[in-house]
Design a protein around this motif. Structure first.
Motif, PDB file in Angstrom:
ATOM      1  N   ARG A 195     -34.529  19.420 -25.025  1.00  0.00           N
ATOM      2  CA  ARG A 195     -34.903  19.062 -26.315  1.00  0.00           C
ATOM      3  C   ARG A 195     -36.184  19.147 -26.683  1.00  0.00           C
ATOM      4  O   ARG A 195     -36.971  19.063 -25.804  1.00  0.00           O
ATOM      5  CB  ARG A 195     -34.521  17.381 -26.511  1.00  0.00           C
ATOM      6  CG  ARG A 195     -32.774  17.025 -26.230  1.00  0.00           C
ATOM      7  CD  ARG A 195     -32.571  15.824 -26.724  1.00  0.00           C
ATOM      8  NE  ARG A 195     -33.057  15.453 -27.727  1.00  0.00           N
ATOM      9  CZ  ARG A 195     -33.169  14.141 -28.387  1.00  0.00           C
ATOM     10  NH1 ARG A 195     -32.996  13.179 -27.515  1.00  0.00           N
ATOM     11  NH2 ARG A 195     -33.580  13.944 -29.416  1.00  0.00           N
ATOM     12  N   TRP A 251     -32.365  22.117 -27.375  1.00  0.00           N
ATOM     13  CA  TRP A 251     -30.812  22.248 -26.816  1.00  0.00           C
ATOM     14  C   TRP A 251     -30.365  23.488 -26.137  1.00  0.00           C
ATOM     15  O   TRP A 251     -29.418  24.086 -26.521  1.00  0.00           O
ATOM     16  CB  TRP A 251     -29.976  22.172 -27.891  1.00  0.00           C
ATOM     17  CG  TRP A 251     -30.099  20.616 -28.161  1.00  0.00           C
ATOM     18  CD1 TRP A 251     -31.044  19.960 -29.285  1.00  0.00           C
ATOM     19  CD2 TRP A 251     -29.683  19.362 -27.668  1.00  0.00           C
ATOM     20  NE1 TRP A 251     -31.172  18.734 -29.280  1.00  0.00           N
ATOM     21  CE2 TRP A 251     -30.102  18.045 -28.308  1.00  0.00           C
ATOM     22  CE3 TRP A 251     -28.475  19.244 -26.705  1.00  0.00           C
ATOM     23  CZ2 TRP A 251     -29.689  16.959 -27.792  1.00  0.00           C
ATOM     24  CZ3 TRP A 251     -28.233  17.763 -26.229  1.00  0.00           C
ATOM     25  CH2 TRP A 251     -28.895  16.744 -27.048  1.00  0.00           C
ATOM     26  N   VAL A 307     -27.880  18.070 -33.814  1.00  0.00           N
ATOM     27  CA  VAL A 307     -28.051  18.714 -35.405  1.00  0.00           C
ATOM     28  C   VAL A 307     -29.201  17.977 -35.913  1.00  0.00           C
ATOM     29  O   VAL A 307     -30.042  18.737 -36.499  1.00  0.00           O
ATOM     30  CB  VAL A 307     -26.802  18.082 -36.036  1.00  0.00           C
ATOM     31  CG1 VAL A 307     -27.064  18.153 -37.539  1.00  0.00           C
ATOM     32  CG2 VAL A 307     -25.541  18.777 -35.678  1.00  0.00           C
ATOM     33  N   GLU A 308     -29.616  16.750 -35.665  1.00  0.00           N
ATOM     34  CA  GLU A 308     -31.051  16.345 -36.231  1.00  0.00           C
ATOM     35  C   GLU A 308     -32.026  16.961 -35.469  1.00  0.00           C
ATOM     36  O   GLU A 308     -32.892  17.412 -36.387  1.00  0.00           O
ATOM     37  CB  GLU A 308     -31.021  14.828 -35.674  1.00  0.00           C
ATOM     38  CG  GLU A 308     -29.983  14.001 -36.420  1.00  0.00           C
ATOM     39  CD  GLU A 308     -30.296  12.347 -35.901  1.00  0.00           C
ATOM     40  OE1 GLU A 308     -30.851  12.142 -34.515  1.00  0.00           O
ATOM     41  OE2 GLU A 308     -30.593  11.438 -36.834  1.00  0.00           O
ATOM     42  N   ASP A 309     -32.283  17.322 -34.352  1.00  0.00           N
ATOM     43  CA  ASP A 309     -33.430  18.207 -33.893  1.00  0.00           C
ATOM     44  C   ASP A 309     -33.244  19.614 -34.279  1.00  0.00           C
ATOM     45  O   ASP A 309     -34.404  20.027 -34.752  1.00  0.00           O
ATOM     46  CB  ASP A 309     -32.935  18.080 -32.168  1.00  0.00           C
ATOM     47  CG  ASP A 309     -33.181  16.866 -31.329  1.00  0.00           C
ATOM     48  OD1 ASP A 309     -33.976  15.796 -32.136  1.00  0.00           O
ATOM     49  OD2 ASP A 309     -33.158  16.843 -30.186  1.00  0.00           O
ATOM     50  N   LEU A 310     -32.375  20.133 -34.244  1.00  0.00           N
ATOM     51  CA  LEU A 310     -32.233  21.477 -34.437  1.00  0.00           C
ATOM     52  C   LEU A 310     -32.333  21.883 -36.071  1.00  0.00           C
ATOM     53  O   LEU A 310     -33.436  22.931 -36.480  1.00  0.00           O
ATOM     54  CB  LEU A 310     -30.977  22.572 -34.163  1.00  0.00           C
ATOM     55  CG  LEU A 310     -30.828  22.574 -32.591  1.00  0.00           C
ATOM     56  CD1 LEU A 310     -29.347  22.833 -32.408  1.00  0.00           C
ATOM     57  CD2 LEU A 310     -31.789  23.239 -32.195  1.00  0.00           C
ATOM     58  N   TYR A 311     -32.072  21.076 -36.966  1.00  0.00           N
ATOM     59  CA  TYR A 311     -31.985  21.177 -38.356  1.00  0.00           C
ATOM     60  C   TYR A 311     -33.936  20.478 -38.709  1.00  0.00           C
ATOM     61  O   TYR A 311     -34.269  21.130 -39.794  1.00  0.00           O
ATOM     62  CB  TYR A 311     -31.178  20.313 -39.313  1.00  0.00           C
ATOM     63  CG  TYR A 311     -29.894  21.303 -39.058  1.00  0.00           C
ATOM     64  CD1 TYR A 311     -29.729  21.957 -40.328  1.00  0.00           C
ATOM     65  CD2 TYR A 311     -28.914  21.374 -38.192  1.00  0.00           C
ATOM     66  CE1 TYR A 311     -28.506  22.746 -40.643  1.00  0.00           C
ATOM     67  CE2 TYR A 311     -27.775  21.888 -38.441  1.00  0.00           C
ATOM     68  CZ  TYR A 311     -27.556  22.798 -39.502  1.00  0.00           C
ATOM     69  OH  TYR A 311     -26.513  23.394 -39.793  1.00  0.00           O
ATOM     70  N   ARG A 312     -34.238  19.724 -37.884  1.00  0.00           N
ATOM     71  CA  ARG A 312     -35.588  19.350 -38.203  1.00  0.00           C
ATOM     72  C   ARG A 312     -36.504  20.423 -37.906  1.00  0.00           C
ATOM     73  O   ARG A 312     -37.544  20.676 -38.404  1.00  0.00           O
ATOM     74  CB  ARG A 312     -35.964  17.948 -37.424  1.00  0.00           C
ATOM     75  CG  ARG A 312     -37.292  17.508 -37.812  1.00  0.00           C
ATOM     76  CD  ARG A 312     -37.610  15.977 -37.115  1.00  0.00           C
ATOM     77  NE  ARG A 312     -37.593  16.246 -35.628  1.00  0.00           N
ATOM     78  CZ  ARG A 312     -36.618  15.708 -34.728  1.00  0.00           C
ATOM     79  NH1 ARG A 312     -35.745  15.028 -35.418  1.00  0.00           N
ATOM     80  NH2 ARG A 312     -36.674  15.959 -33.288  1.00  0.00           N
ATOM     81  N   PRO A 323     -34.652  24.338 -40.502  1.00  0.00           N
ATOM     82  CA  PRO A 323     -33.502  24.271 -41.098  1.00  0.00           C
ATOM     83  C   PRO A 323     -32.694  25.577 -41.590  1.00  0.00           C
ATOM     84  O   PRO A 323     -31.695  25.563 -41.586  1.00  0.00           O
ATOM     85  CB  PRO A 323     -33.866  23.420 -42.371  1.00  0.00           C
ATOM     86  CG  PRO A 323     -35.438  22.993 -42.083  1.00  0.00           C
ATOM     87  CD  PRO A 323     -35.858  23.701 -40.908  1.00  0.00           C
ATOM     88  N   ASP A 345     -32.811  28.369 -39.839  1.00  0.00           N
ATOM     89  CA  ASP A 345     -32.186  28.977 -38.710  1.00  0.00           C
ATOM     90  C   ASP A 345     -31.309  28.232 -37.883  1.00  0.00           C
ATOM     91  O   ASP A 345     -31.030  28.733 -36.918  1.00  0.00           O
ATOM     92  CB  ASP A 345     -33.554  29.409 -37.806  1.00  0.00           C
ATOM     93  CG  ASP A 345     -34.436  30.442 -38.378  1.00  0.00           C
ATOM     94  OD1 ASP A 345     -34.005  31.347 -39.365  1.00  0.00           O
ATOM     95  OD2 ASP A 345     -35.732  30.593 -38.343  1.00  0.00           O
ATOM     96  N   ALA A 346     -31.160  27.012 -38.021  1.00  0.00           N
ATOM     97  CA  ALA A 346     -30.356  26.229 -37.437  1.00  0.00           C
ATOM     98  C   ALA A 346     -28.837  26.739 -37.479  1.00  0.00           C
ATOM     99  O   ALA A 346     -28.391  27.428 -38.128  1.00  0.00           O
ATOM    100  CB  ALA A 346     -30.087  24.752 -38.094  1.00  0.00           C
ATOM    101  N   LEU A 405     -21.945  24.719 -33.694  1.00  0.00           N
ATOM    102  CA  LEU A 405     -22.225  23.615 -32.990  1.00  0.00           C
ATOM    103  C   LEU A 405     -21.245  22.847 -32.763  1.00  0.00           C
ATOM    104  O   LEU A 405     -21.109  22.442 -31.552  1.00  0.00           O
ATOM    105  CB  LEU A 405     -23.180  22.780 -33.887  1.00  0.00           C
ATOM    106  CG  LEU A 405     -24.475  23.240 -33.882  1.00  0.00           C
ATOM    107  CD1 LEU A 405     -25.647  22.516 -35.207  1.00  0.00           C
ATOM    108  CD2 LEU A 405     -25.426  23.459 -32.685  1.00  0.00           C
TER     109      LEU A 405
END
Length: 92
Positions: free
Chosen positions: A9, A12, A54-59, A62, A64-65, A71
């Protein structure tokens, strides 16, 4: 010693093979750990991890998530309990 296929993390990615987590080996490990009767519990566990991912990747990025559908398939689509097919091959 074999490295565990755990998530790194907040990216991911798999710590062992570098692929998107859960990678193939991680999926096999999870299926083994939860067993044949634990699919629902496995899906609940994966849903919680999906929420965190989702929280991690969009933070992080955003723009390129991964798309939500991608997901969902990555975390839950492979693990969902399968309904047995009816003998006619149609919907059960």
């Amino acid at each position: 010693m074999t490295r565990r296929h755990d998530p790194h993390r907040p990216l991911w990615l798999c710590r062992a093979c570098g692929g998107p987590w859960p990678c193939g080996p991680a999926r096999l490990t999870l299926l083994t750990e939860y067993g044949a009767d634990g699919r629902v519990a496995l899906c609940i566990h994966l849903a919680g991890l999906l929420y965190t991912a989702v929280e991690d990747l969009y933070r992080l990025a955003p723009q390129d998530a991964p798309k939500p559908a991608a997901l969902h398939e990555r975390f839950l689509g492979w693990a969902a309990p399968r309904r047995p097919r009816s003998e006619g091959g149609g919907p059960a």
